[in-house]
Structures are given as structure tokens and as C-alpha cells.
Design a protein around this motif. Sequence first.
Motif, PDB file in Angstrom:
ATOM      1  N   SER A 132      27.306  15.654  11.198  1.00 42.01           N
ATOM      2  CA  SER A 132      27.580  14.849  12.392  1.00 42.01           C
ATOM      3  C   SER A 132      27.545  13.386  11.981  1.00 42.01           C
ATOM      4  O   SER A 132      27.094  13.046  10.885  1.00 42.01           O
ATOM      5  N   ARG A 133      28.009  12.540  12.848  1.00 41.12           N
ATOM      6  CA  ARG A 133      27.955  11.111  12.550  1.00 41.12           C
ATOM      7  C   ARG A 133      26.512  10.637  12.384  1.00 41.12           C
ATOM      8  O   ARG A 133      26.230   9.735  11.623  1.00 41.12           O
ATOM      9  N   LYS A 134      25.568  11.299  13.079  1.00 37.88           N
ATOM     10  CA  LYS A 134      24.145  10.950  12.927  1.00 37.88           C
ATOM     11  C   LYS A 134      23.666  11.282  11.517  1.00 37.88           C
ATOM     12  O   LYS A 134      22.864  10.556  10.943  1.00 37.88           O
ATOM     13  N   VAL A 135      24.150  12.398  10.960  1.00 36.18           N
ATOM     14  CA  VAL A 135      23.772  12.765   9.588  1.00 36.18           C
ATOM     15  C   VAL A 135      24.269  11.696   8.618  1.00 36.18           C
ATOM     16  O   VAL A 135      23.568  11.322   7.679  1.00 36.18           O
ATOM     17  N   VAL A 136      25.460  11.163   8.866  1.00 33.07           N
ATOM     18  CA  VAL A 136      25.997  10.093   8.020  1.00 33.07           C
ATOM     19  C   VAL A 136      25.075   8.878   8.099  1.00 33.07           C
ATOM     20  O   VAL A 136      24.692   8.304   7.079  1.00 33.07           O
ATOM     21  N   GLN A 137      24.678   8.493   9.300  1.00 33.32           N
ATOM     22  CA  GLN A 137      23.801   7.327   9.473  1.00 33.32           C
ATOM     23  C   GLN A 137      22.461   7.539   8.784  1.00 33.32           C
ATOM     24  O   GLN A 137      21.897   6.603   8.213  1.00 33.32           O
ATOM     25  N   LYS A 138      21.924   8.758   8.828  1.00 37.75           N
ATOM     26  CA  LYS A 138      20.625   9.039   8.212  1.00 37.75           C
ATOM     27  C   LYS A 138      20.653   8.887   6.692  1.00 37.75           C
ATOM     28  O   LYS A 138      19.602   8.755   6.067  1.00 37.75           O
ATOM     29  N   GLN A 139      21.829   8.907   6.090  1.00 34.02           N
ATOM     30  CA  GLN A 139      21.914   8.767   4.634  1.00 34.02           C
ATOM     31  C   GLN A 139      21.610   7.346   4.193  1.00 34.02           C
ATOM     32  O   GLN A 139      21.359   7.083   3.028  1.00 34.02           O
ATOM     33  N   ARG A 140      21.661   6.400   5.128  1.00 33.62           N
ATOM     34  CA  ARG A 140      21.353   4.987   4.869  1.00 33.62           C
ATOM     35  C   ARG A 140      22.129   4.448   3.666  1.00 33.62           C
ATOM     36  O   ARG A 140      21.547   3.896   2.720  1.00 33.62           O
ATOM     37  N   LEU A 141      23.433   4.626   3.719  1.00 37.81           N
ATOM     38  CA  LEU A 141      24.284   4.112   2.651  1.00 37.81           C
ATOM     39  C   LEU A 141      24.446   2.612   2.830  1.00 37.81           C
ATOM     40  O   LEU A 141      24.690   2.135   3.932  1.00 37.81           O
ATOM     41  N   ARG A 142      24.320   1.875   1.736  1.00 36.75           N
ATOM     42  CA  ARG A 142      24.412   0.420   1.757  1.00 36.75           C
ATOM     43  C   ARG A 142      25.204  -0.057   0.551  1.00 36.75           C
ATOM     44  O   ARG A 142      25.292   0.624  -0.462  1.00 36.75           O
ATOM     45  N   VAL A 143      25.724  -1.279   0.653  1.00 35.69           N
ATOM     46  CA  VAL A 143      26.380  -1.911  -0.486  1.00 35.69           C
ATOM     47  C   VAL A 143      25.302  -2.616  -1.293  1.00 35.69           C
ATOM     48  O   VAL A 143      24.513  -3.403  -0.746  1.00 35.69           O
ATOM     49  N   GLY A 144      25.264  -2.318  -2.593  1.00 32.41           N
ATOM     50  CA  GLY A 144      24.292  -2.945  -3.482  1.00 32.41           C
ATOM     51  C   GLY A 144      24.950  -4.015  -4.335  1.00 32.41           C
ATOM     52  O   GLY A 144      26.074  -4.464  -4.058  1.00 32.41           O
ATOM     53  N   ASP A 145      24.249  -4.409  -5.372  1.00 31.27           N
ATOM     54  CA  ASP A 145      24.775  -5.416  -6.302  1.00 31.27           C
ATOM     55  C   ASP A 145      26.116  -4.973  -6.855  1.00 31.27           C
ATOM     56  O   ASP A 145      26.356  -3.785  -7.053  1.00 31.27           O
ATOM     57  N   SER A 146      26.970  -5.908  -7.108  1.00 31.77           N
ATOM     58  CA  SER A 146      28.309  -5.715  -7.681  1.00 31.77           C
ATOM     59  C   SER A 146      29.209  -4.808  -6.837  1.00 31.77           C
ATOM     60  O   SER A 146      30.158  -4.237  -7.342  1.00 31.77           O
TER      61      SER A 146
END
Length: 176
Positions: A132-146
Motif C-alpha cells: 500500500s502507499r502506507k507501506v511505501v511511506q514506512k520505508q522512509r526512503l530519502r535522498v542521501g549524499d551525491s
Amino acid sequence: MPVPAPPAPAPFPLDLRVGQITSATALSKPGSVLFQVDVGRAEPVSIVASLPSMQEDGGADGEWTARLVGRKVCALLNLDPIAVDGRQSEGMLLVADQLKPRPLQILVECDAPVGSVVAPKGGVVLLDGQASRKVVQKQRLRVGDSGAVRRGEHELVAGGSVAVRAERAAVGSVVR
């Protein structure tokens, strides 16, 4: 004394694949686009996305969507199909939501072969039905360095080694 390796990432519940946009058609709602994406299956998948900030950056109608054709993106495929703007959407494209210096949506891209599995480096994909879209949010994907897309301390990679990136996004931007 040797430094211990970071723990292995938790199982990844998302069916993310590298896909190549074969067509992009602007829909009636501003910023809405119907994509046909080759993900290595017999037929391309249809994905409807709302990308209003990309339209603002892209120029006249049709120009900005034409520039998206051919890009290799990350497509989430284990979502239930939904109707968006009167069209069937069979997945979703990952985008980085940058808030500063101004709101901007940036497609998450990867230069790996079409159909390659995307997961945290060293991690295991463990699919348990539809996400679900909530499962996607729970993954806490972020943009890191580079510009690398990360889940916690683990970088997302395709095919086990090719980095997944949101090159122009600010560090810390949320990926959804």
C-alpha cells in the motif's frame, strides 16, 4: 580491533523494478501524465502520475512529457491497480519531493537493465502480497549524499550494484 559491519537491512516489501518510459501523455488534469513503462514484461505497464512541478519546469504542453520518454526510472509494481484521472494505473513511479529551495518533484532514475530488481544493497526482497502507499511511506526512503536514494544507512541498488539516484534533489528529500 576490526570495525563491525552495519547490520543487514530488514526485508524489503516493495516490488521495485527498473523501467524505461516508452510514452508519456499529458492528461486533462494539470501535471497528470499517463506513462507506458517497459519493465521487462511482455507488455508495458500503464502508470498515471501527478507531477505538477515538473510541468512548471518543462515548458509548453507536450514538450515536458516528450523529454521523459526514454528515461530509466524506478517503478513500484506490487500496488493494487487504481483509477486516476479516468485511467487505470498499474503502479507508481518513485519521485523525490524536494521542499527547499522551492517545491520540486524529481524522478528517481537508474541506469541498470530494464526489469532489474531494486532493493537496499545487501538486502532481501520479501514480497507479501500487494503493498500500500502506507507501506511505501514506512520505508522512509530519502535522498542521501551525491543523490543516492537510501533506506536508513543502506543505499538502494538495482541488479545488486547499480545505484538508484535522484541527482538534482536536495539531501534529505523524501522519496515516495
